[in-house]
Design a protein around this motif. Structure first.
Motif, mmCIF file in Angstrom:
data_model
loop_
_atom_site.group_PDB
_atom_site.id
_atom_site.type_symbol
_atom_site.label_atom_id
_atom_site.label_comp_id
_atom_site.label_asym_id
_atom_site.label_seq_id
_atom_site.Cartn_x
_atom_site.Cartn_y
_atom_site.Cartn_z
ATOM 1 N N PRO A 1 0.809 -1.143 0.157
ATOM 2 C CA PRO A 1 0.072 0.007 0.098
ATOM 3 C C PRO A 1 0.951 1.334 -0.026
ATOM 4 C CG PRO A 1 0.016 -1.086 2.078
ATOM 5 C CD PRO A 1 0.699 -1.915 1.323
ATOM 6 N N SER A 2 0.491 2.419 -0.632
ATOM 7 C CA SER A 2 0.918 3.535 -0.498
ATOM 8 C C SER A 2 0.738 4.040 0.997
ATOM 9 C CB SER A 2 0.351 4.612 -1.328
ATOM 10 O OG SER A 2 -0.745 4.894 -0.618
ATOM 11 N N HIS A 3 1.667 5.306 1.476
ATOM 12 C CA HIS A 3 1.889 5.924 2.470
ATOM 13 C C HIS A 3 0.304 6.193 3.017
ATOM 14 C CE1 HIS A 3 4.105 7.867 5.836
ATOM 15 N NE2 HIS A 3 2.737 8.583 5.896
ATOM 16 N N GLN B 1 -4.888 5.467 6.051
ATOM 17 C CA GLN B 1 -6.252 4.928 6.005
ATOM 18 C C GLN B 1 -6.426 3.727 6.910
ATOM 19 O OE1 GLN B 1 -7.177 5.351 1.869
ATOM 20 N NE2 GLN B 1 -7.608 7.660 2.291
ATOM 21 N N ILE B 2 -5.802 2.718 6.340
ATOM 22 C CA ILE B 2 -5.941 1.412 6.957
ATOM 23 C C ILE B 2 -5.729 1.347 8.585
ATOM 24 C CG2 ILE B 2 -5.125 -1.160 7.184
ATOM 25 C CD1 ILE B 2 -4.304 -0.883 4.267
ATOM 26 N N ILE B 3 -4.963 2.186 9.202
ATOM 27 C CA ILE B 3 -4.490 2.340 10.421
ATOM 28 C C ILE B 3 -5.584 2.950 11.104
ATOM 29 C CG2 ILE B 3 -2.903 3.480 12.137
ATOM 30 C CD1 ILE B 3 -0.639 2.475 10.012
ATOM 31 N N GLU B 4 -6.254 3.934 10.430
ATOM 32 C CA GLU B 4 -7.381 4.923 11.015
ATOM 33 C C GLU B 4 -8.708 3.943 11.260
ATOM 34 O OE1 GLU B 4 -7.892 8.415 8.961
ATOM 35 O OE2 GLU B 4 -5.635 9.202 9.070
ATOM 36 N N PRO C 1 0.355 2.936 14.440
ATOM 37 C CA PRO C 1 0.874 2.209 13.501
ATOM 38 C C PRO C 1 1.847 1.144 13.957
ATOM 39 C CG PRO C 1 1.125 4.451 13.056
ATOM 40 C CD PRO C 1 0.468 4.374 14.309
ATOM 41 N N ILE C 2 2.308 1.216 15.378
ATOM 42 C CA ILE C 2 3.332 0.111 15.616
ATOM 43 C C ILE C 2 2.526 -0.965 15.815
ATOM 44 C CG2 ILE C 2 3.072 0.905 18.303
ATOM 45 C CD1 ILE C 2 6.223 -0.435 16.622
ATOM 46 N N GLU C 3 1.060 -1.144 16.359
ATOM 47 C CA GLU C 3 0.334 -2.283 16.715
ATOM 48 C C GLU C 3 -0.145 -3.059 15.191
ATOM 49 O OE1 GLU C 3 -3.092 -1.413 19.615
ATOM 50 O OE2 GLU C 3 -2.496 0.982 18.964
ATOM 51 N N LEU C 4 0.634 -2.543 14.293
ATOM 52 C CA LEU C 4 0.182 -3.082 12.703
ATOM 53 C C LEU C 4 1.617 -3.777 12.575
ATOM 54 C CD1 LEU C 4 -1.731 -3.621 10.674
ATOM 55 C CD2 LEU C 4 -1.154 -1.648 9.496
#
Length: 113
Positions: free
Chosen positions: A37-39, A44-47, A53-56
């Protein structure tokens, strides 16, 4: 339609895909190791997941341990690390509409249906 960020080599990811197929779900499969995925997409996925982010991040991966562990990284730097090394992204991720889950355990993907 459910979007599944999928790694076919991962048994948990394959199991999540199978569960969605059993439910008759229409699935868009994104093999994120081949097409990361792009930045912006990753943000958006994290949201949607409602996590930081660290949880992903798969923090037990060798790449993480050797290159990032113990460093004081910003959220943006963590996202960049996942884009540069997509195998650091936890899998599978299922998204339907405004809902998203990490399929750990795989049956969690059914939560968004």
């Amino acid at each position: 339609m459910t979007t599944l960020y999928h790694n076919p080599r991962c048994s948990k990811s394959r199991e999540a895909l199978h569960l969605l197929e059993e439910e008759g779900e229409t699935i868009e499969i994104i093999k994120y190791l081949e097409k990361p995925p792009s930045h912006q997409e990753l943000k958006q996925i994290i949201e949607l997941l409602g996590i930081g982010p660290i949880e992903l991040v798969r923090t037990q991966e060798t790449d993480w341990k050797e290159n990032y562990k113990g460093k004081n990284l910003t959220d943006e730097e963590i996202i960049d690390a996942m884009i540069e090394n997509p195998k650091l992204i936890e899998r599978p991720i299922a998204i339907k509409g405004t809902h998203a889950v990490i399929g750990r355990p795989p049956k969690k993907v059914l939560d968004i249906l």
